[in-house]
Design a protein around this motif. Structure first.
Motif, mmCIF file in Angstrom:
data_model
loop_
_atom_site.group_PDB
_atom_site.id
_atom_site.type_symbol
_atom_site.label_atom_id
_atom_site.label_comp_id
_atom_site.label_asym_id
_atom_site.label_seq_id
_atom_site.Cartn_x
_atom_site.Cartn_y
_atom_site.Cartn_z
ATOM 1 N N THR A 1 12.730 9.562 17.026
ATOM 2 C CA THR A 1 11.894 10.161 18.079
ATOM 3 C C THR A 1 12.412 11.513 18.564
ATOM 4 O OG1 THR A 1 13.105 9.095 19.886
ATOM 5 C CG2 THR A 1 11.257 7.872 18.921
ATOM 6 N N GLY A 2 13.663 11.830 18.273
ATOM 7 C CA GLY A 2 14.228 13.080 18.753
ATOM 8 C C GLY A 2 14.807 12.996 20.147
ATOM 9 N N LYS A 3 14.894 11.803 20.722
ATOM 10 C CA LYS A 3 15.455 11.651 22.062
ATOM 11 C C LYS A 3 16.978 11.768 22.017
ATOM 12 C CE LYS A 3 11.863 8.473 23.551
ATOM 13 N NZ LYS A 3 11.559 7.164 24.144
ATOM 14 N N PRO A 4 17.578 12.215 23.124
ATOM 15 C CA PRO A 4 19.043 12.198 23.182
ATOM 16 C C PRO A 4 19.563 10.773 23.030
ATOM 17 C CG PRO A 4 18.135 13.535 24.959
ATOM 18 C CD PRO A 4 16.972 12.820 24.325
ATOM 19 N N LEU A 5 20.623 10.611 22.278
ATOM 20 C CA LEU A 5 21.191 9.293 22.050
ATOM 21 C C LEU A 5 21.581 8.625 23.361
ATOM 22 C CD1 LEU A 5 22.301 7.045 20.253
ATOM 23 C CD2 LEU A 5 24.400 8.399 19.988
ATOM 24 N N ALA A 6 22.159 9.383 24.266
ATOM 25 C CA ALA A 6 22.598 8.799 25.541
ATOM 26 C C ALA A 6 21.428 8.215 26.306
ATOM 27 C CB ALA A 6 23.305 9.860 26.379
ATOM 28 N N ALA A 7 20.276 8.874 26.257
ATOM 29 C CA ALA A 7 19.103 8.367 26.969
ATOM 30 C C ALA A 7 18.607 7.075 26.340
ATOM 31 C CB ALA A 7 17.994 9.416 26.977
ATOM 32 N N ALA A 8 18.555 7.058 25.019
ATOM 33 C CA ALA A 8 18.096 5.856 24.337
ATOM 34 C C ALA A 8 19.049 4.687 24.575
ATOM 35 C CB ALA A 8 17.953 6.116 22.843
ATOM 36 N N ALA B 1 0.847 -1.199 0.000
ATOM 37 C CA ALA B 1 0.000 0.000 0.000
ATOM 38 C C ALA B 1 0.881 1.247 0.000
ATOM 39 C CB ALA B 1 -0.954 -0.032 1.188
ATOM 40 N N THR B 2 0.299 2.379 0.300
ATOM 41 C CA THR B 2 0.987 3.666 0.231
ATOM 42 C C THR B 2 2.193 3.718 1.158
ATOM 43 O OG1 THR B 2 -1.116 4.738 -0.251
ATOM 44 C CG2 THR B 2 0.690 6.161 0.461
ATOM 45 N N ALA B 3 3.284 4.295 0.680
ATOM 46 C CA ALA B 3 4.475 4.485 1.516
ATOM 47 C C ALA B 3 4.281 5.702 2.406
ATOM 48 C CB ALA B 3 5.710 4.666 0.648
ATOM 49 N N GLN B 4 4.501 5.501 3.699
ATOM 50 C CA GLN B 4 4.383 6.585 4.660
ATOM 51 C C GLN B 4 5.758 7.179 4.954
ATOM 52 O OE1 GLN B 4 1.661 7.972 6.199
ATOM 53 N NE2 GLN B 4 0.414 6.724 4.813
ATOM 54 N N PRO B 5 5.913 8.505 4.859
ATOM 55 C CA PRO B 5 7.208 9.111 5.178
ATOM 56 C C PRO B 5 7.487 9.047 6.674
ATOM 57 C CG PRO B 5 5.571 10.810 4.782
ATOM 58 C CD PRO B 5 4.901 9.503 4.457
ATOM 59 N N VAL B 6 8.742 8.833 7.011
ATOM 60 C CA VAL B 6 9.191 8.817 8.404
ATOM 61 C C VAL B 6 10.276 9.879 8.526
ATOM 62 C CG1 VAL B 6 10.223 7.445 10.241
ATOM 63 C CG2 VAL B 6 8.666 6.364 8.604
ATOM 64 N N TYR B 7 10.165 10.725 9.570
ATOM 65 C CA TYR B 7 11.006 11.911 9.666
ATOM 66 C C TYR B 7 11.971 11.845 10.842
ATOM 67 C CZ TYR B 7 7.567 13.804 6.425
ATOM 68 O OH TYR B 7 6.740 13.987 5.342
ATOM 69 N N ASN B 8 13.080 12.570 10.675
ATOM 70 C CA ASN B 8 13.981 12.852 11.783
ATOM 71 C C ASN B 8 13.296 13.886 12.660
ATOM 72 O OD1 ASN B 8 16.016 14.217 13.369
ATOM 73 N ND2 ASN B 8 17.555 13.245 12.090
ATOM 74 N N ALA B 9 13.013 13.535 13.903
ATOM 75 C CA ALA B 9 12.229 14.423 14.763
ATOM 76 C C ALA B 9 12.976 15.704 15.109
ATOM 77 C CB ALA B 9 11.840 13.693 16.049
ATOM 78 N N ALA B 10 14.292 15.686 15.057
ATOM 79 C CA ALA B 10 15.067 16.879 15.399
ATOM 80 C C ALA B 10 15.186 17.847 14.234
ATOM 81 C CB ALA B 10 16.457 16.470 15.882
ATOM 82 N N SER B 11 15.428 17.313 13.030
ATOM 83 C CA SER B 11 15.674 18.179 11.877
ATOM 84 C C SER B 11 14.475 18.331 10.958
ATOM 85 C CB SER B 11 16.848 17.624 11.059
ATOM 86 O OG SER B 11 16.483 16.395 10.438
ATOM 87 N N GLY B 12 13.538 17.411 11.026
ATOM 88 C CA GLY B 12 12.401 17.427 10.118
ATOM 89 C C GLY B 12 12.678 16.798 8.774
ATOM 90 N N ALA B 13 13.908 16.328 8.559
ATOM 91 C CA ALA B 13 14.250 15.696 7.293
ATOM 92 C C ALA B 13 13.647 14.299 7.217
ATOM 93 C CB ALA B 13 15.765 15.620 7.143
#
Length: 211
Positions: A89-96, A16-28
């Protein structure tokens, strides 16, 4: 980047349709995940239903061994999962990496132990010649939804107890943050018996697990 769906033990592209997935910090945009067609979702559910009787009869020690293998995989791939989770998700890498990944692995280890020691409490000898006990049996295919904010953690909370209890599973991760769940799906294809599957729903990425 792994964007395929796991259906019937095979990684397949959503139809079915491809859904875009974004970088939560940059919006890219960092990925596009094709959703499952309705027929693919039905196939995943039917696969889970077909697999349930056999999986329900699996010895707890065997379920536990598979859960421990998943935990070891999370530990081994912790950095890769954390980086993907951080981007999505935009979380800090250290936290993840330092907070979430050890806890996710521990979820699978906890249920590996729990499935080998289910409680069956006696409720009493309420009549002569009768004994009342509490018994726990698998119920079938479990439908679960995981939200966007703790994608892999929430997926673990759904997957591990279902596997431990002898159920099969259809899991819907958020269409906003599906990437770590899809990465895990690829690992499950290698770790779990043939037939575990993941699919993407029409409106949101969805995957079904079966043994």
């Amino acid at each position: 980047m792994q964007t395929q769906l796991l259906i019937g033990g095979r990684l397949v592209a959503g139809e079915a349709t491809a859904q875009p997935v974004y970088n939560a910090a940059s919006g890219a945009q960092i990925a596009a995940v094709p959703e499952a067609a309705v027929a693919q979702v039905h196939s995943a559910v039917m696969a889970a239903e077909t697999a349930f009787p056999g999986w329900a009869r699996t010895a707890p020690k065997d379920r536990a061994a598979l859960l421990l293998r998943i935990a070891d995989h999370i530990d081994t791939e912790a950095r890769a999962y954390a980086e993907l989770e951080s981007r999505n998700t935009g979380k800090p890498l250290a936290a993840a990496l330092n907070d979430e990944m050890p806890s996710i692995a521990d979820v699978f280890r906890f249920f590996a132990g729990a499935c080998r020691s289910p409680q069956g409490l006696a409720a009493g000898e309420y009549l002569p010649g009768h004994t009342s006990i509490i018994r726990r049996d698998p119920v079938g295919v479990v439908g679960s939804i995981a939200p966007w904010n703790y994608p892999l953690m929430m997926a673990a909370w759904k997957i591990a107890p279902a596997i431990a209890a002898g159920n099969t599973l259809v899991l819907k991760p958020s269409e906003l943050t599906p990437l770590t769940s899809l990465k895990l799906a690829a690992a499950l294809a290698e770790i779990l018996p043939p037939g575990w599957s993941t699919s993407s729903a029409v409106a949101a990425n969805q995957w079904a697990a079966r043994s």
